[in-house]
Enzyme design. Structure first.
Site, PDB file in Angstrom:
ATOM      1  N   SER A  29      -5.324  -8.722   7.396  1.00 55.36           N
ATOM      2  CA  SER A  29      -4.703  -7.412   7.533  1.00 55.36           C
ATOM      3  C   SER A  29      -4.094  -7.367   8.934  1.00 55.36           C
ATOM      4  O   SER A  29      -4.782  -7.602   9.935  1.00 55.36           O
ATOM      5  CB  SER A  29      -5.749  -6.322   7.366  1.00 55.36           C
ATOM      6  OG  SER A  29      -5.264  -5.120   7.905  1.00 55.36           O
ATOM      7  N   ASP A  73       0.821  -1.219   0.000  1.00 54.27           N
ATOM      8  CA  ASP A  73       0.000   0.000   0.000  1.00 54.27           C
ATOM      9  C   ASP A  73       0.852   1.266   0.000  1.00 54.27           C
ATOM     10  O   ASP A  73       0.663   2.158  -0.820  1.00 54.27           O
ATOM     11  CB  ASP A  73      -0.907   0.046   1.239  1.00 54.27           C
ATOM     12  CG  ASP A  73      -2.106  -0.886   1.101  1.00 54.27           C
ATOM     13  OD1 ASP A  73      -2.409  -1.285  -0.035  1.00 54.27           O
ATOM     14  OD2 ASP A  73      -2.725  -1.193   2.144  1.00 54.27           O
ATOM     15  N   ARG A 116       0.269   5.145  16.574  1.00 51.69           N
ATOM     16  CA  ARG A 116       0.032   6.214  15.603  1.00 51.69           C
ATOM     17  C   ARG A 116       0.537   7.571  16.081  1.00 51.69           C
ATOM     18  O   ARG A 116       1.203   8.276  15.323  1.00 51.69           O
ATOM     19  CB  ARG A 116      -1.453   6.309  15.211  1.00 51.69           C
ATOM     20  CG  ARG A 116      -2.007   5.063  14.489  1.00 51.69           C
ATOM     21  CD  ARG A 116      -1.050   4.433  13.510  1.00 51.69           C
ATOM     22  NE  ARG A 116      -1.633   3.308  12.785  1.00 51.69           N
ATOM     23  CZ  ARG A 116      -1.225   2.056  12.886  1.00 51.69           C
ATOM     24  NH1 ARG A 116      -0.243   1.721  13.710  1.00 51.69           N
ATOM     25  NH2 ARG A 116      -1.781   1.101  12.166  1.00 51.69           N
ATOM     26  N   ASP A 136      -7.416   4.452  12.045  1.00 53.13           N
ATOM     27  CA  ASP A 136      -6.061   4.996  11.925  1.00 53.13           C
ATOM     28  C   ASP A 136      -5.996   6.286  11.118  1.00 53.13           C
ATOM     29  O   ASP A 136      -5.221   7.188  11.429  1.00 53.13           O
ATOM     30  CB  ASP A 136      -5.116   3.941  11.352  1.00 53.13           C
ATOM     31  CG  ASP A 136      -4.835   2.838  12.366  1.00 53.13           C
ATOM     32  OD1 ASP A 136      -4.823   3.160  13.578  1.00 53.13           O
ATOM     33  OD2 ASP A 136      -4.633   1.686  11.967  1.00 53.13           O
TER      34      ASP A 136
HETATM   35  N1  ARG Z   1      -8.971  -2.014  15.504  1.00 55.63           N
HETATM   36  C1  ARG Z   1      -7.701  -1.689  16.038  1.00 55.63           C
HETATM   37  C2  ARG Z   1      -7.564  -0.210  16.226  1.00 55.63           C
HETATM   38  O1  ARG Z   1      -8.234   0.522  15.574  1.00 55.63           O
HETATM   39  C3  ARG Z   1      -6.567  -2.279  15.241  1.00 55.63           C
HETATM   40  C4  ARG Z   1      -6.476  -1.857  13.823  1.00 55.63           C
HETATM   41  C5  ARG Z   1      -5.226  -2.395  13.258  1.00 55.63           C
HETATM   42  N2  ARG Z   1      -5.192  -2.644  11.870  1.00 55.63           N
HETATM   43  C6  ARG Z   1      -5.151  -3.852  11.272  1.00 55.63           C
HETATM   44  N3  ARG Z   1      -4.771  -3.886  10.052  1.00 55.63           N
HETATM   45  N4  ARG Z   1      -5.453  -4.951  11.895  1.00 55.63           N
HETATM   46  O2  ARG Z   1      -6.815   0.238  17.033  1.00 55.63           O
END
Ligand code: ARG
Length: 400
Positions: free
Chosen positions: A176, A14, A95, A124
């Site tokens: 993912s 990506d 993040r 995110d």
């Molecule tokens: N749902 C979690 C969050 O928003 C994890 C997201 C992480 N991304 C992934 N590709 N699993 O903090």
């Protein structure tokens, strides 16, 4: 001269496509920034070079692990942070540290833009963009994945190949994944059916509890002022304690989480997490607090902990309330010193014992044995007054 964009780069497909897309569609010079927060990854040199090969004018790799532990994980631990009571926030914590460095690099290089590779449906994107605005409202932001029309994986791979971006030959994971030293998040694929038990191949940090050793493992975690400082008496840094717990708890099948969580964007999503180290640490830390924190403070803090987790989940790391809550949390930790003995056994983490020089547990007050010095004669008068108003109320009710 071209304008510049600093891109949060991971080395994956990506964000590699993002580099080329920003060059071609937006006519920008791309500065790729990779942050090491303890994720499993290819070598940093390889990733740095890959960004350059894909067309970045500059490629920066920063080892953020110490800072991540000191400024982010340590605050999450003090807050016993668990979103909706289950998720230790590993993605939500990583993040803001990236945001901080993106802004710093953008300012240093005179870049007008910051870009990230998040989709338009997750949390995110919010964390990146709200975070950047809180640190420098003058920086403009681009979310290529939200803008481009490469909606399927195949169209993205086709675009990448047509633009000479190396596409990984290895079999694509059906999931993912996001990970760092606080844990690992897995979603998509078969997991999108919340009725389906996660297949074994989603897990990497933990063994199946059924396959875990038949004898338990014990470890003693030492804390000083709320921070982990040792295991079994051997002095260690926060990151070393965390790494040890990740290994030991993971080998005992501990740290798996399966939840349907409420995303900020209004969607419920099914998430699998593996958090052997962070869950162990939070469990131990909270248990030690039960021993040393005064009752009202402990209960009040527990309520504020939930707010803290929600704010951080919702991208408000850099916000006045979150910072004020950090100050409150920090003010409670001076006495959180001592040891907690953890027992890992076939998927469960339990506290087998705790002790502290600041313990509020008083054996002579608690015991039913001979050493008892609790004044039970005072209990009578205490209860008379304590329950008085309910007695008045009962007499009033009788008149109805
Ligand atoms: N749902 C979690 C969050 O928003 C994890 C997201 C992480 N991304 C992934 N590709 N699993 O903090």
């Amino acid at each position: 001269m071209k304008e510049k964009v600093v891109l949060a780069y991971s080395g994956g497909l990506d964000t590699s496509v993002c580099i080329k897309w920003l060059i071609e569609e937006k006519a920008l010079d791309v500065i790729a920034l990779v942050g090491d927060v303890g994720q499993k990854r290819q070598s940093l040199d390889f990733i740095r070079q890959k960004a350059l090969d894909t067309g970045a004018v500059e490629s920066i790799v920063i080892d953020m692990r110490e800072e991540y532990a000191a400024e982010y994980l340590s605050k999450a631990l003090v807050a016993n942070a668990m979103y909706e009571g289950k998720y230790p926030l590993l993605s939500a914590l990583s993040r803001p540290i990236l945001v901080k460095h993106l802004v710093r690099v953008a300012e240093a290089r005179g870049a007008q833009y910051i870009a990230h590779g998040c989709t338009g449906k997750g949390n995110d994107q919010v964390r990146f963009e709200v975070g950047v605005r809180a640190l420098n409202p003058d920086i403009l932001q681009i979310a290529p994945v939200r803008e481009w029309d490469l909606t399927t994986r195949d169209s993205e791979i086709e675009w990448a190949e047509a633009h000479n971006i190396p596409v990984p030959v290895s079999k694509e994971s059906p999931y993912s994944i996001d990970d760092n030293c606080w844990g690992r998040a897995i979603e998509c694929g078969i997991l999108e059916d919340p009725w389906v038990e996660p297949p074994s191949d989603v897990y990497e940090l933990t063994v199946n509890p059924e396959d875990a050793p038949d004898a338990p493992t014990y470890l003693t975690v030492g804390f000083e002022a709320g921070q982990p400082v040792s295991i079994d008496g051997a002095h260690m840094s926060f990151l070393e304690v965390l790494a040890t717990l990740n290994t030991v708890a993971g080998a005992n099948g501990c740290g798996r989480i399966d939840m349907v969580e409420n995303r900020l964007v209004g969607v419920k999503s099914r998430e699998i997490y593996e958090c052997p180290g962070s869950l162990s640490l939070i469990k131990a830390h909270r248990d030690l607090e039960e021993l040393v924190l005064e009752r009202d403070l402990l209960r009040y803090k527990a309520k504020i902990e939930q707010d803290w987790a929600i704010y951080v989940y919702e991208g408000k790391w850099f916000s006045p309330l979150k910072e004020a809550l950090d100050a409150f949390m920090a003010g409670t930790q001076a006495v959180v010193t001592g040891e907690v003995r953890l027992k890992f056994y076939k998927g469960s983490i339990t506290v087998a014992g705790r002790r502290s020089p600041f313990s509020l547990y008083d054996f002579e007050l608690a015991t039913y044995g001979e050493e008892d010095r609790f004044d039970r004669n005072s209990a009578k008068g205490f209860i008379d007054i304590y329950g008085l108003y309910l007695e008045s109320w009962a007499r009033q009710q009788r008149k109805l």
